[in-house]
Design a protein around this motif. Structure first.
Motif, short mmCIF file in Angstrom:
data_model
loop_
_atom_site.label_atom_id
_atom_site.label_comp_id
_atom_site.label_asym_id
_atom_site.label_seq_id
_atom_site.Cartn_x
_atom_site.Cartn_y
_atom_site.Cartn_z
N TRP A 134 1.20 64.89 14.15
CA TRP A 134 2.38 64.92 13.29
C TRP A 134 2.13 64.07 12.05
N GLN A 135 2.79 64.41 10.96
CA GLN A 135 2.70 63.63 9.73
C GLN A 135 3.87 62.66 9.65
N GLU A 136 3.56 61.39 9.47
CA GLU A 136 4.63 60.39 9.54
C GLU A 136 5.64 60.51 8.42
N GLN A 137 5.29 61.15 7.29
CA GLN A 137 6.24 61.28 6.19
C GLN A 137 7.19 62.46 6.38
N ASN A 138 6.95 63.31 7.40
CA ASN A 138 7.82 64.46 7.64
C ASN A 138 9.16 64.03 8.24
N THR A 139 10.19 64.79 7.92
CA THR A 139 11.53 64.48 8.42
C THR A 139 11.66 64.89 9.88
N SER A 151 32.47 59.97 0.71
CA SER A 151 31.69 61.20 0.68
C SER A 151 30.51 61.10 1.63
N PRO A 152 30.37 62.02 2.59
CA PRO A 152 29.26 61.95 3.54
C PRO A 152 27.91 62.14 2.85
N LYS A 153 26.92 61.37 3.29
CA LYS A 153 25.57 61.49 2.76
C LYS A 153 24.63 61.84 3.91
N GLY A 154 23.79 62.84 3.69
CA GLY A 154 22.80 63.22 4.69
C GLY A 154 21.57 62.35 4.56
N VAL A 155 21.26 61.57 5.59
CA VAL A 155 20.16 60.60 5.55
C VAL A 155 18.93 61.18 6.24
N ARG A 156 17.83 61.27 5.51
CA ARG A 156 16.55 61.67 6.10
C ARG A 156 15.97 60.52 6.91
N GLN A 157 15.49 60.84 8.12
CA GLN A 157 14.83 59.86 8.96
C GLN A 157 13.48 60.47 9.38
N THR A 158 12.39 59.89 8.90
CA THR A 158 11.07 60.46 9.14
C THR A 158 10.48 59.98 10.46
N TYR A 159 9.37 60.61 10.84
CA TYR A 159 8.64 60.15 12.02
C TYR A 159 8.18 58.71 11.82
N GLY A 160 7.74 58.40 10.61
CA GLY A 160 7.32 57.03 10.32
C GLY A 160 8.46 56.05 10.40
N ASN A 161 9.66 56.44 9.93
CA ASN A 161 10.83 55.57 10.05
C ASN A 161 11.13 55.25 11.51
N HIS A 162 11.17 56.28 12.35
CA HIS A 162 11.48 56.07 13.77
C HIS A 162 10.39 55.26 14.46
N THR A 286 22.41 53.78 9.39
CA THR A 286 21.72 55.06 9.52
C THR A 286 20.50 55.12 8.63
N GLU A 287 20.60 54.54 7.43
CA GLU A 287 19.49 54.57 6.49
C GLU A 287 18.29 53.76 6.94
N THR A 288 18.45 52.93 7.96
CA THR A 288 17.34 52.11 8.45
C THR A 288 16.95 52.45 9.89
N CYS A 289 17.35 53.63 10.36
CA CYS A 289 16.97 54.08 11.71
C CYS A 289 17.33 53.05 12.78
N GLY A 334 11.32 48.07 3.96
CA GLY A 334 10.43 48.20 5.11
C GLY A 334 10.14 49.65 5.42
N PRO A 335 9.19 49.91 6.31
CA PRO A 335 8.82 51.29 6.66
C PRO A 335 9.88 52.02 7.48
N HIS A 336 10.95 51.31 7.88
CA HIS A 336 12.04 51.94 8.63
C HIS A 336 13.11 52.51 7.72
N VAL A 337 13.01 52.29 6.41
CA VAL A 337 14.06 52.69 5.46
C VAL A 337 13.86 54.15 5.03
N THR A 338 14.95 54.91 5.02
CA THR A 338 14.90 56.32 4.62
C THR A 338 14.25 56.50 3.25
N PRO A 339 13.46 57.56 3.07
CA PRO A 339 12.88 57.82 1.76
C PRO A 339 13.85 58.50 0.80
N ALA A 340 14.90 59.17 1.35
CA ALA A 340 15.79 59.92 0.47
C ALA A 340 16.97 60.49 1.25
N TYR A 341 18.01 60.86 0.49
CA TYR A 341 19.13 61.63 1.02
C TYR A 341 18.82 63.11 0.82
#
Length: 475
Positions: A134-139, A151-162, A286-289, A334-341
């Motif tokens: 798996w690629q750690e930068q993938n969602t 307003s709800p925001k969709g937070v990306r959480q990657t393999y690397g974040n988790h 949520t943004e920090t897994c 840190g590496p646990h922080v979401t890269p983007a919404y």
């Protein structure tokens, strides 16, 4: 990185992985079930690497489906079952999901592209070629969380974040393969989902429940089955009360309760100490897994109100100051922080100079312990759930009988805080109609529990509602 699930089944196939309503799975059987489910998802029309939504309460079937989605490397949009159909549909449109997998009880909340989980379980199993890496930068997952405007925001959480979150938590908590994490947190929340991710990486067992049940939780603790659990103040109080009423002793095998969702009152900490329960209070989002900072149990009473220090891979600072006891916005890196919404907030830059600006106000003391003063200014924390006044106000203003609306939190003995609505109304106002309207458009925990009809709302020069003054109206 290696495919976590295939690697875990290879390394510890006979180790216990999951228990739900009497059904138990080893890591081998759980991953084999996930492989089968992945083949069934393909038959049902799910495409590998696509973005799909899951709408289901906690169950072993949901866990199997989550792991199957991971094997297909899908992006999993975890939908909150407690939301109304209106709220769910808005998130699905924003996320642009290709398919929604929902249980029959939740199906009515989805307008289109829905596949029943019960039907997926009966589908033909196709052979699926599982990626070994798996690629750690993938969602991996996407979760929605409201902003300060509601307003709800969709937070990306990657393999690397988790992965980073799990490793930091392990270094902090000190997990071992024999530990059993009792999970009553919903898996559509990062607090529950992160337990599943940690389980794969640690190789420990998850004792899963659909919902919190005090008697069952206490039973699992005192019989020595569970070693760890995540709680909020309300669930902790329920556990302590039952232990005290039945004069039960907590065995040394129970190691730790991880407490989030707001500060734990001193009286709860003292009661927990008497019951031989160690409490580690946390700060995260949520943004920090999940966790960013954690207060060790030995500091619980010495540092009342604190959420501790950053976990090993994480950094935190207060915007605009390096001095202790000076309040400012909490910033995280840190590496646990979401890269983007995603969705309508996709263009919003989550980082400024490499730091996530949380919107929370806090300070560090002279020993470097974090204190959170205000969670996103007007945030209401009710039973561990985050509620934003602006979202409720927007719904209220959608009713013809309501001319103006302001919402704030009122202290509640059971839930910690509940929403209270202050409204300016028309002469035809009928409260039962407005309450019914709210129930149709909001999750039940977001609906106002107290109602006050007023002649005007406190506003500033820009005509913005000053919510902190709403509480003053109560006196």
């Amino acid at each position: 990185m290696q495919n976590w699930l295939l690697q875990r089944a290879y390394l510890t196939p006979e180790r216990q992985a999951l228990q739900f309503e009497g059904r138990t799975y080893t890591w081998y059987t759980l991953v084999e079930q996930a492989k089968r489910r992945a083949g069934q998802l393909i038959t049902a029309g799910i495409t590998p690497h696509s973005r799909i939504a899951l709408l289901s309460p906690n169950s072993d079937e949901l866990v199997i489906t989550i792991y199957a989605g991971m094997l297909l490397q899908c992006e999993l949009v975890m939908c909150n079952c407690r939301l109304s159909a209106t709220e769910i549909q808005a998130q699905l449109q924003d996320a642009e999901v290709t398919q929604v997998i929902a249980t029959s009880e939740q199906q009515h909340k989805v307008a289109s592209n829905v596949i029943l989980l019960e039907e997926v379980q009966q589908k033909e199993v196709r052979i699926v070629d599982m990626a070994t890496e798996w690629q750690e930068q993938n969602t991996l997952s996407i979760m929605y969380t409201s902003g300060t405007t509601g307003s709800p925001k969709g937070v990306r959480q990657t393999y690397g974040n988790h992965l980073s979150s799990a490793l930091s938590a392990s270094l902090n908590v000190g997990m071992s393969p024999e530990d059993v994490w009792l999970c009553t947190m919903p898996l559509f929340h990062v607090s529950g989902f992160s337990i599943l991710m940690r389980a794969v990486i640690y190789g420990n067992e998850v004792l899963l429940y659909e919902r919190f049940d005090t008697a069952e939780v206490v039973h699992q603790i005192i019989t020595g089955k569970a070693t760890h659990m995540s709680v909020v103040a309300y669930t902790l109080a329920q556990i302590l009360t039952q232990l005290e009423q039945q004069n039960l002793d907590v065995p040394p095998s129970f190691k730790l309760m991880l407490a989030g969702g707001g500060t734990i009152p001193e009286r709860y900490l003292l009661r927990a100490q008497q019951a031989n329960i160690r409490i580690a209070q946390t700060y995260g989002m949520t943004e920090t897994c999940s966790q960013t900072a954690t207060l060790p149990p030995q500091d619980a009473l010495r540092k009342l109100g604190s959420t501790g220090k950053p976990l090993f891979f994480n950094a935190m600072r207060i915007e605009g100051t390096t001095e202790p006891f000076i309040q400012g916005e909490i910033c995280v890196k840190g590496p646990h922080v979401t890269p983007a919404y995603i969705g309508k907030f996709a263009t919003r830059n989550t980082m400024q100079d490499g730091w996530l600006h949380t919107g929370d106000i806090g300070y560090f003391d002279d020993e470097g312990y974090l204190y959170v003063v205000d969670r996103r200014a007007d945030l209401i924390i009710s039973g561990g759930e985050n509620i934003y006044p602006a979202e409720i106000e927007q719904v209220l203003l959608g009713h013809a009988m309501v001319l103006e609306a302001g919402v704030c939190g009122i202290e509640d003995e059971r839930w910690g805080s509940v929403p209270a609505a202050f409204i300016v109304v028309t002469t035809s106002y009928r409260q039962e109609e407005v309450e019914a309207y709210c129930k149709a458009h909001l999750a039940s925990y977001k609906c106002p529990k107290h109602w006050f009809v007023v002649s005007q709302l406190p506003r500033n020069a820009s005509n913005k509602i000053m919510r902190h003054q709403l509480r003053e109206l109560l006196t």
